[in-house]
Each structure stands twice: as structure tokens, then as C-alpha cells.
Design a protein around this motif. Structure first.
Motif, PDB file in Angstrom:
ATOM      1  N   LEU A 112       1.022  -1.258   0.031  1.00 28.93           N
ATOM      2  CA  LEU A 112       0.214   0.104  -0.394  1.00 28.93           C
ATOM      3  C   LEU A 112       0.965   1.158  -0.031  1.00 28.93           C
ATOM      4  CD1 LEU A 112      -2.608  -0.577   2.888  1.00 28.93           C
ATOM      5  CD2 LEU A 112      -2.997  -0.442   0.101  1.00 28.93           C
ATOM      6  N   ARG A 115       2.052   2.400  -3.413  1.00 25.88           N
ATOM      7  CA  ARG A 115       0.603   2.744  -4.343  1.00 25.88           C
ATOM      8  C   ARG A 115       1.158   2.491  -5.449  1.00 25.88           C
ATOM      9  NH1 ARG A 115      -1.368   8.709  -1.530  1.00 25.88           N
ATOM     10  NH2 ARG A 115      -0.768   7.440   0.555  1.00 25.88           N
ATOM     11  N   GLY A 220      -5.637   7.525  -1.448  1.00 29.07           N
ATOM     12  CA  GLY A 220      -5.199   6.802  -2.778  1.00 29.07           C
ATOM     13  C   GLY A 220      -3.668   5.955  -2.107  1.00 29.07           C
ATOM     14  N   ALA A 221      -4.228   4.776  -2.198  1.00 25.30           N
ATOM     15  CA  ALA A 221      -2.965   4.388  -1.392  1.00 25.30           C
ATOM     16  C   ALA A 221      -3.303   2.976  -2.076  1.00 25.30           C
ATOM     17  CB  ALA A 221      -2.984   3.682  -0.100  1.00 25.30           C
ATOM     18  N   THR A 222      -4.955   2.427  -2.534  1.00 24.45           N
ATOM     19  CA  THR A 222      -5.157   2.062  -3.428  1.00 24.45           C
ATOM     20  C   THR A 222      -6.059   2.412  -4.176  1.00 24.45           C
ATOM     21  OG1 THR A 222      -5.479  -0.674  -4.028  1.00 24.45           O
ATOM     22  CG2 THR A 222      -6.638   0.337  -2.051  1.00 24.45           C
ATOM     23  N   SER A 223      -6.114   1.832  -6.149  1.00 20.98           N
ATOM     24  CA  SER A 223      -7.739   2.424  -6.357  1.00 20.98           C
ATOM     25  C   SER A 223      -8.502   0.744  -6.700  1.00 20.98           C
ATOM     26  CB  SER A 223      -6.844   2.209  -7.828  1.00 20.98           C
ATOM     27  OG  SER A 223      -6.020   1.509  -8.481  1.00 20.98           O
TER      28      SER A 223
END
Length: 308
Positions: A112, A115, A220-223
Motif C-alpha cells: 500500500l 501505491r 490513494g493507497a490503492t485504486s
């Protein structure tokens, strides 16, 4: 959410403790055993972490007469989330269950932090996140130090005057779920009810999981937070994997109890005395040829997993 009345008629099984800061906290009381007995309410409690308890939550636990808390989190988890909140009269036992070289939490945190959508899909996509969780549950059974720690929880539950006792990890799902599964199995609760209790986490923690996943997306750690869902959910095949390892390593559950967990008939008798209505114990004796149940004395326990 509703409690499931799958145990005794006078109180519901898996009753929520109603804690604001630990939504997965619940009572194991109410489940019925194969010999017709029922787990008493308010003596064996399972939960997610207690680091976010409110003052009102502490009052609720104090009102239950809670005496002992067993924290299965690693030292890193305790440092990052904070120690358990406790009240006067509660004794805290820290029995960490973690693997330095098999730390799913650390792996996810690193993924995470980067990113990188492609890297996250490579790590977690196409069933790989679920495979990591299945591996974790198998490790619960194959690792000798993990078994030792789980056995220590059961010993504490069996001690005279130990209850009410609450055991927990971070989410109250994996380590906590395995302790509950072993405990219920030893007491004679049928396997489907064991799975029902395990999977109830998905109901109790659903709102928290949604909030966490949306927060990761917003930051914004993961989409694609759905990649993480297998880590946050309880899945039947995870627990099945642990029971498969028991069957692969020991001829029956009684042998696993004695040789795998290092527990004897005295511990089982203590659990039944503390947690059940009175009645004769089930036969958990190992098969002929296996090491006999250790009735004379409990084996010495090691120091536990190394801290990091």
C-alpha cells in the motif's frame, strides 16, 4: 444485525457485547454441544482489538465481571494500534502469535505504501490474497510456537476462577477465530456451528471493513480496494485449511489436542467445568499408538515467539 439463536433457548448464541470500540466482540455462550449441554453466557468472550474501547465500553466489560484478557497481537501491532484499554480487576495476558518471516500485515503495508496498482495486482490478484490467508491458517497448525501459544489460551480458560475471559487479536477473525474453533470443537460443538461462529465476523465487521477500504481508496493507497477484501473477510475455506492440516498431521482431534497443543484431560475437564453445564466429558482420547494424554503434569511452555 441480529444474533443467531442457535444455542440454548434462554439466551441467544453469539450475542454481541455491544461495544462501540470493538464491534466484533461477542459471547461464545449459547452454543450447544453434541451431548446436549450449552456453553454458559458471559464466561468465554471473543473480540477484535480493545485499543479503541470507550469509557462506556469499559463499563460494559466491568459489568460482565471480566477477569482476564488475552491479547494475541504481535508487539508491532500493539505498538502501532495501542495497548488494550482495561479497567480495575482485569488481568492482561499478552500471548503474541505471529511469524517474522510470514507477516501478511507487513506485506500489505509495504504494498500500500508503494501505491503501485500493477504491483498490488501482482501480489494480491487472481486469488493470491486468498492463498496467503489459507497459508496463514495452515501455519496456525503446523508451527510449533503458534500451537504453543494457542494452547496457553486454552489453559488459561481452563484454570479455576479464570472466567469471564476475553481473547482477541486485531480484527477478531483469524487468530481469535482459530482459538474459538478449537475450543468449540473440544467441547463437542458440531463442525457446522463452528463455521457459523467463524463466519459471523463478516456480519459484525462489515461496516468497519467498508470504511477501511474506502479510506484506503480516498487516500490513494490503492485504486482497487477489492483486492484487499480476501484479507479482511472470514472465508470458510480458510478455516477448512486449518482443520485439513490437523487431519494431515494427526490421526484425530484428540491426538492433536494432546500431541499438537500439549493439552491433557485435565485441561478439557477444566474447560467443561468453567464453560458448560455439568455433564460427562466427551471422548477426546488419542487413538491407540499415539502419545497418551498428559494427565500427570502439564508440559513446560517455552518463551513464545521472539519479539520484533
Amino acid at each position: 444485525m441480529t444474533d443467531r439463536p442457535t444455542g440454548a433457548a434462554d439466551f441467544p448464541a453469539a450475542r454481541s457485547l455491544g461495544l462501540f470500540g470493538a464491534v466484533n466482540a461477542r459471547d461464545l455462550g449459547g452454543y450447544r454441544t453434541a451431548d446436549g449441554l450449552v456453553l454458559r453466557a458471559g464466561v468465554a468472550l471473543r473480540s477484535d482489538g480493545l485499543d479503541r474501547l470507550t469509557d462506556e465500553d469499559l463499563g460494559r466489560l466491568a459489568g460482565l465481571g471480566l477477569r482476564r484478557i488475552v491479547d494475541l497481537r504481535s508487539p508491532d501491532e500493539v505498538r502501532e494500534a495501542g495497548p488494550d484499554r482495561t479497567a480495575a480487576g482485569m488481568t492482561l495476558h499478552h500471548l503474541p502469535v505471529f511469524a517474522v518471516d510470514f507477516d501478511i500485515r507487513a506485506t500489505l503495508r509495504a504494498a500500500l505504501a508503494e501505491r503501485d496498482p500493477a504491483g498490488q495486482r501482482a501480489l494480491l490478484g487472481d486469488g493470491r490474497a486468498g492463498a496467503m490467508m489459507t497459508g496463514l491458517y495452515r501455519w496456525f497448525v503446523t508451527d510449533s510456537i503458534a500451537r504453543e501459544q494457542f494452547g496457553r489460551v486454552l489453559r488459561l480458560l481452563a484454570e479455576p476462577g479464570a472466567s469471564p475471559l476475553l481473547f482477541h487479536c486485531s480484527a477478531g477473525k483469524d487468530r481469535t477465530g482459530w482459538v474459538a474453533a478449537v475450543l468449540l470443537t473440544a467441547l463437542g460443538v458440531d463442525r457446522e456451528t463452528v463455521f457459523t461462529d467463524y463466519l459471523l465476523t463478516n456480519e459484525r465487521s462489515a461496516a468497519v471493513v467498508r470504511t477501511v477500504l474506502e479510506s484506503l481508496r480516498a487516500r490513494g493507497a490503492t485504486s482497487d480496494p477489492e483486492l484487499l477484501l480476501p484479507v479482511f473477510r472470514a472465508e470458510r475455506h480458510y478455516l477448512e485449511a486449518a482443520f485439513e492440516e490437523v487431519s494431515a498431521g494427526w490421526p484425530d482431534f484428540g491426538t492433536f489436542w494432546a500431541d499438537g497443543l500439549g493439552l491433557d484431560g485435565g485441561v478439557l475437564a477444566g474447560l467443561r467445568a468453567n464453560l458448560l453445564e455439568s455433564g460427562p466429558p466427551p471422548d477426546l482420547a488419542p487413538r491407540a499408538g499415539a502419545t497418551a494424554a498428559r494427565t500427570a503434569a502439564e508440559p513446560a511452555l517455552g518463551a513464545g515467539p521472539p519479539e520484533v
